[in-house]
Structures are given as structure tokens and as C-alpha cells.
Design an enzyme around this catalytic site. Structure first.
Site, mmCIF file in Angstrom:
data_model
loop_
_atom_site.group_PDB
_atom_site.id
_atom_site.type_symbol
_atom_site.label_atom_id
_atom_site.label_comp_id
_atom_site.label_asym_id
_atom_site.label_seq_id
_atom_site.Cartn_x
_atom_site.Cartn_y
_atom_site.Cartn_z
ATOM 1 N N ILE A 310 -7.183 4.518 4.777
ATOM 2 C CA ILE A 310 -5.998 3.748 4.375
ATOM 3 C C ILE A 310 -4.977 4.671 3.714
ATOM 4 O O ILE A 310 -3.781 4.629 4.009
ATOM 5 C CB ILE A 310 -6.396 2.613 3.415
ATOM 6 C CG1 ILE A 310 -7.302 1.606 4.120
ATOM 7 C CG2 ILE A 310 -5.157 1.908 2.862
ATOM 8 C CD1 ILE A 310 -7.967 0.615 3.170
ATOM 9 N N GLN A 313 -3.233 6.888 6.241
ATOM 10 C CA GLN A 313 -2.219 6.129 6.974
ATOM 11 C C GLN A 313 -0.972 5.915 6.120
ATOM 12 O O GLN A 313 0.154 5.975 6.613
ATOM 13 C CB GLN A 313 -2.797 4.774 7.411
ATOM 14 C CG GLN A 313 -1.792 3.774 7.953
ATOM 15 C CD GLN A 313 -1.111 4.237 9.230
ATOM 16 O OE1 GLN A 313 -1.641 5.078 9.950
ATOM 17 N NE2 GLN A 313 0.068 3.692 9.508
ATOM 18 N N GLU A 314 -1.180 5.703 4.824
ATOM 19 C CA GLU A 314 -0.058 5.439 3.920
ATOM 20 C C GLU A 314 0.764 6.699 3.634
ATOM 21 O O GLU A 314 1.998 6.673 3.678
ATOM 22 C CB GLU A 314 -0.582 4.859 2.599
ATOM 23 C CG GLU A 314 -1.146 3.449 2.694
ATOM 24 C CD GLU A 314 -0.050 2.401 2.814
ATOM 25 O OE1 GLU A 314 1.136 2.767 2.847
ATOM 26 O OE2 GLU A 314 -0.379 1.206 2.886
ATOM 27 N N SER A 315 0.089 7.800 3.320
ATOM 28 C CA SER A 315 0.814 8.961 2.778
ATOM 29 C C SER A 315 0.415 10.304 3.365
ATOM 30 O O SER A 315 0.943 11.331 2.950
ATOM 31 C CB SER A 315 0.570 9.032 1.265
ATOM 32 O OG SER A 315 -0.810 9.297 1.004
ATOM 33 N N TYR A 440 -0.551 -0.635 11.928
ATOM 34 C CA TYR A 440 -1.110 -0.149 10.661
ATOM 35 C C TYR A 440 -2.633 -0.300 10.650
ATOM 36 O O TYR A 440 -3.371 0.654 10.363
ATOM 37 C CB TYR A 440 -0.475 -0.942 9.527
ATOM 38 C CG TYR A 440 -0.995 -0.660 8.137
ATOM 39 C CD1 TYR A 440 -0.522 0.418 7.405
ATOM 40 C CD2 TYR A 440 -1.936 -1.502 7.542
ATOM 41 C CE1 TYR A 440 -0.976 0.657 6.117
ATOM 42 C CE2 TYR A 440 -2.399 -1.270 6.259
ATOM 43 C CZ TYR A 440 -1.916 -0.189 5.551
ATOM 44 O OH TYR A 440 -2.371 0.036 4.274
#
EC number: 4.2.2.n1
Length: 514
Positions: A310, A313-315, A440
Site C-alpha cells: 500500500i 503504491q502511495e509514495s 489503486y
């Protein structure tokens, strides 16, 4: 590779037709010699399979796999225990049936006209194509016309042999191949990756999963069209096991558990991005080790590797990451969310990970209890991305369009509709970038698959290195100076103890006499 889908209508029709044909002759009760009675008297369902990410694998002591989960459910259905035997290749699987050592083969085996002459197929629950693979950077064959046995090796018992023979007779007379009786498909795929082998052939699903860990594996061409996958049992006059299988698959089709297992193992999509996967695995080696303790510390309700996926994927694991909309940090939290969680610095790695984990737990707690346990995380992730209110809209839209709001398979198909006016104008919370939420969740699932497989492989390599170190004690510089190889003496002066090349630098330990 085409999108994999279970043909539920086909299963249902096949179940009804075959059950009707078989039922009058099925001695479910009263005879002890039929297959079902023998299995229940034994108290064990014996299933042979192959170790692979899709069929059966053991990770940290826990068993996984689509075929394993289905086999476990079938054993429960029969009221017996499950015994799994892992074989190296397909030929050994069918030997187990021939020798009476297995009741069923559950290993992603393709339905083939040659096989059904000698073995009883079960219901067909997904499909694959057979593909020729090569290593990225090497020559890519565009046709089978020039492929020969010095380049192409396949595993024993592989169903594609019949297809290759037919192609040789009809289109490619110079086509030839070699069958390695000692190796399975997984080993041959590894040899293509390492450069030991030019080409091999494997099924499209196995290749797709392999690429998540080994992006250098590439598909050259499709050898076959889509083929159905099934289980196999012995072929004889006793139809009790076949009838029980049909009844079982019909029941899990009706209650939705078949769709949930398909979603779990096949629902991550079949598109593959070589550059993205390579970049991710480099980050696993170079960046993740520093962050891993934090992911393990704060991943209480979920697997730490999912939390890490996660965050990537975010940063992309950048603590200073900032988006145009103002979200920041490893978990890309909004300012309001950070304040509600009591965070003072979104760019602090520990604060961001702890806050993101807590926020995800809040989303999971809101997911209705009617959603199956193993799918709650996907609903929560979509809510994490686009907001829980829009997740409620997605469930509502699923109901309106005749889907199951508790099925992630059904709900995710409606997510892109949240950005289309004919749909969002009639929803409570209006417009949402549902297509982004869909991507996402899919990306996170792919990163998780890559991370789990990659770390598992590293653990395996480390275990092999430890065993090697135990069997081959390190050679000291003094011993190397006596060696008849001048370059070894030179290396010993610069590196102290060498542990790179066991064949040259190590001496096997003598085994203790019993």
C-alpha cells in the site's frame, strides 16, 4: 493473456446433465467398494499436486493455493481430512493415479482429448493458454518454425506435446524439442531466467505470476488457444467420485465461494509492466529493509507485506512524497486525516506508517459484516483511496445493476461507473474517480504478490546458502596460498576469507560414521 473467468453457466449445466446421467447408477450408500465410500472409510482425501504459487505453496508455515483451497473445501464437503502430496512434474502426478496413491489430481491441469481417454476429468473452472517464453534481452522467436531441441525444453507429461506434434506435422516440419524427465515446469522457467535454457513452454497463469517476481521472463508467442483447466481422477465404471465433484462445484458456484477463490488468486489482472515491476523489486532490495521494521510493527490487522505494498503504491516509499492535492508522506495522508489521528509530521516515516495503518483499520471496521472475511480488505482499500461514502455508492450501484454488493468481483466492475454522469447523478454522494480506486487496488495486489514471492525466494536462497556453509567450511588464506591456482592466492590476500565459489574454494565436510 485473456481475462480468466470461470464459466459458471457451463458448470451448472454440466453438473445437471452429468448428475442426471450418473445418479441412477451411483451406489452412494450400501456398497463399500465405491470411491466415495473408500475415501470416507479411510477418513482421508488423497490429492496430488505441484508446488506453484497458484496451485499449492507453503509460506511461513501456512498453506496457500487455488487448488489447495478447493481441495480442502472438497475434503470438508466429504467430511474427511485432506492429505496433499507434492510431485515434481505432471508425469509423476498421473503415476500417482495409476498406482492408486491419489484420489484426485488438483494441479491446474488442462483438459485434453488424449488425457480423457485414460482419466476422468472433473468440472472445468478456469482457462489458460500455453505460451513460449524467453529471457528479456535474448532473441525473441516470432514463430515455431525455427525452434529446435537445442533451444526448447519442456517438462515431462506436459499437455503441449500433443499440440507441438500436430504443429510439426502440419506447419513446422523442422520444429523439435526436448523433454527433461528430471525437471518440472517451475525449474525450467528458472533456467530460462538464469540463461541456462533458451525457451520453455508453460501456462499463461503460471507465467503471469512468475513475472511478478522475475520480470525478465517474457512471452514470445502463444502456442495454443485458451484451454479449460480441470481436476482428474481414475477412469473406471465407478462414478461416485465424479458425481460428488459435480455436486460440490455446483454448490460452491451457487453460494459464491468459487467466485471468491477465483477473485483471490486470479483477480489481480493479467497485464504486466516490465519497467514498473523491475523498479519495485529494486526498491525492495534498496529501500524496504530500512522501513520493514515499521511495517511489521504497525501491521496488526493485515499482513505487513500488504501494508508495505500500500505504501509503495502511495509514495514509492518516499517519506517526503507530496501530491498536487496536498497529501504527503509514505502513506500519503491528507492534513485533516493526519490531525484526526494525532499526527504532527506526515513526513516522519513512523508517524505516517502508524497513521496509515490505523486509518486502514478504521476503513475495515466500517465494511459491512456481510462481506466475506477474505474480501473485506479490498473494500477497505477502495474506501481508503476514494472515501468510504463513495464505497457505499459503489455498493448501492451494484445492487441497482443486479450484482452482489458483498462480492468484490461485482463491486470493482462498477467502480469506473462512479465517474460517469448517467450513474453518479443518481447516487447519494455523487462523482468519484472510481476508475482510479479500481487501479489503486489492482496495483496493490500486484505489488503484494511480487513482494511475497520475492521475499520467499530470498529466504529460500539464504537457507540454501546456510546449508552450503555448513557442508563446506570456508577456506583460510593460508590454505589458499598452498593451492596450485595463483589467482586464488592473490584473492586470499585481498579478501581474507572467500565464500563465493563452492566448487573451487570449499572442501566438503566429512560425514560422521554411524
Amino acid at each position: 493473456m485473456k481475462k480468466l473467468k470461470i464459466n459458471y453457466l457451463f458448470i451448472g449445466i454440466l453438473t445437471l446433465l452429468l448428475a442426471a446421467a450418473l445418479w441412477p447408477s451411483i451406489p452412494w450408500f450400501g456398497k463399500t467398494e465405491n470411491h466415495i465410500a473408500a475415501i470416507q472409510a479411510r477418513g482421508v482425501l488423497r490429492v496430488s499436486t505441484i508446488d506453484s504459487p497458484l496451485t499449492y505453496s507453503v509460506i511461513n508455515g501456512k498453506k496457500y493455493g487455488l487448488d489447495y483451497e478447493l481441495a480442502q473445501q472438497f475434503a470438508n464437503y466429504l467430511g474427511v481430512k485432506l492429505k496433499v502430496t507434492v510431485r515434481q512434474n505432471i508425469s509423476q502426478l498421473f503415476d500417482d493415479l495409476d498406482n492408486g496413491n491419489a484420489d484426485l489430481l488438483a494441479a491446474g491441469l488442462v483438459y485434453d482429448s488424449a488425457r480423457v481417454k485414460n482419466y476422468q476429468p472433473g468440472p472445468m473452472y478456469y482457462s489458460v493458454s500455453q505460451q513460449l517464453v524467453y529471457r528479456v534481452g535474448q532473441y525473441r522467436p516470432r514463430s515455431l518454425a525455427t525452434v529446435n531441441e537445442n533451444q526448447l525444453t519442456i517438462a515431462p507429461g506436459h499437455v503441449v506435446v500433443n499440440d507441438l506434434q500436430r504443429l510439426k506435422e502440419t506447419k513446422f516440419p523442422d520444429l523439435s524439442w526436448k523433454v527433461d524427465d528430471k525437471k518440472g515446469s517451475t525449474t525450467l522457467l528458472e533456467e530460462v531466467i538464469s540463461g541456462k535454457l533458451d525457451y520453455t513452454i508453460a501456462d499463461s497463469v503460471a507465467i503471469s505470476l512468475f513475472q511478478r517476481v522475475h520480470p525478465e521472463l517474457a512471452v514470445a508467442l502463444d502456442v495454443t488457444d485458451e484451454q479449460p483447466v480441470t481436476w482428474f481422477s481414475r477412469l473406471d465404471d465407478d462414478n461416485t467420485l465424479s458425481a460428488a465433484l459435480l455436486d460440490f462445484f455446483n454448490s460452491i458456484n451457487e453460494d459464491g465461494s468459487l467466485a471468491r477463490i477465483e477473485e483471490k488468486y486470479l483477480g489481480h489482472g493479467d497485464d504486466f509492466d516490465y519497467v514498473d515491476t523491475r523498479s519495485f523489486l529494486r526498491a525492495v532490495d534498496n529501500v524496504l529493509p530500512e522501513l520493514e521494521p515499521l511495517f511489521k510493527k504497525y501491521a496488526k490487522e493485515i499482513d505487513w507485506r500488504l501494508l508495505a505494498a500500500i505504501s509503495y503504491q502511495e509514495s514509492h516509499w518516499d517519506p517526503l512524497a507530496t501530491s498536487p492535492t496536498g497529501v504527503r508522506g509514505l502513506m500519503m495522508l491528507t492534513k485533516n486525516t493526519a490531525q484526526s489521528l494525532g499526527l504532527t509530521d506526515r513526513t516522519d516515516a513512523e508517524q505516517s506508517i502508524s497513521g496509515g495503518a490505523r486509518y486502514l483499520e478504521d476503513m475495515m471496521a466500517k465494511v459491512p459484516e456481510t462481506v466475506p472475511e477474505d474480501e473485506r480488505i479490498w473494500f477497505a482499500l477502495a474506501a481508503y483511496n476514494m472515501g468510504y461514502a463513495h464505497m457505499l455508492d459503489a455498493r448501492s450501484l451494484t445492487v441497482k445493476t443486479k450484482g452482489n454488493p458483498d462480492s468484490w468481483t461485482d463491486v470493482k466492475q462498477r467502480l469506473p461507473l462512479l465517474s460517469q454522469k448517467p450513474y453518479y447523478s443518481k447516487l447519494t454522494y455523487g462523482y468519484a474517480r472510481g476508475h482510479e480506486a479500481y487501479a489503486y487496488v489492482e496495483n496493490i495486489r500486484k505489488y503484494q504478490i511480487s513482494l511475497v514471492g520475492y521475499l520467499q525466494e530470498k529466504e529460500k536462497q539464504e537457507a540454501e546458502a546456510m546449508k552450503l556453509a555448513q557442508d563446506y567450511p570456508a577456506v583460510s588464506p593460508e590454505e589458499l596460498n598452498k593451492a596450485p591456482f595463483p589467482f586464488l592466492s592473490f584473492l586470499s590476500q585481498s579478501s581474507g576469507y572467500l565464500t563465493h565459489s563452492p566448487s573451487l574454494l570449499f572442501t566438503p565436510q566429512k560425514k560422521e560414521e554411524k
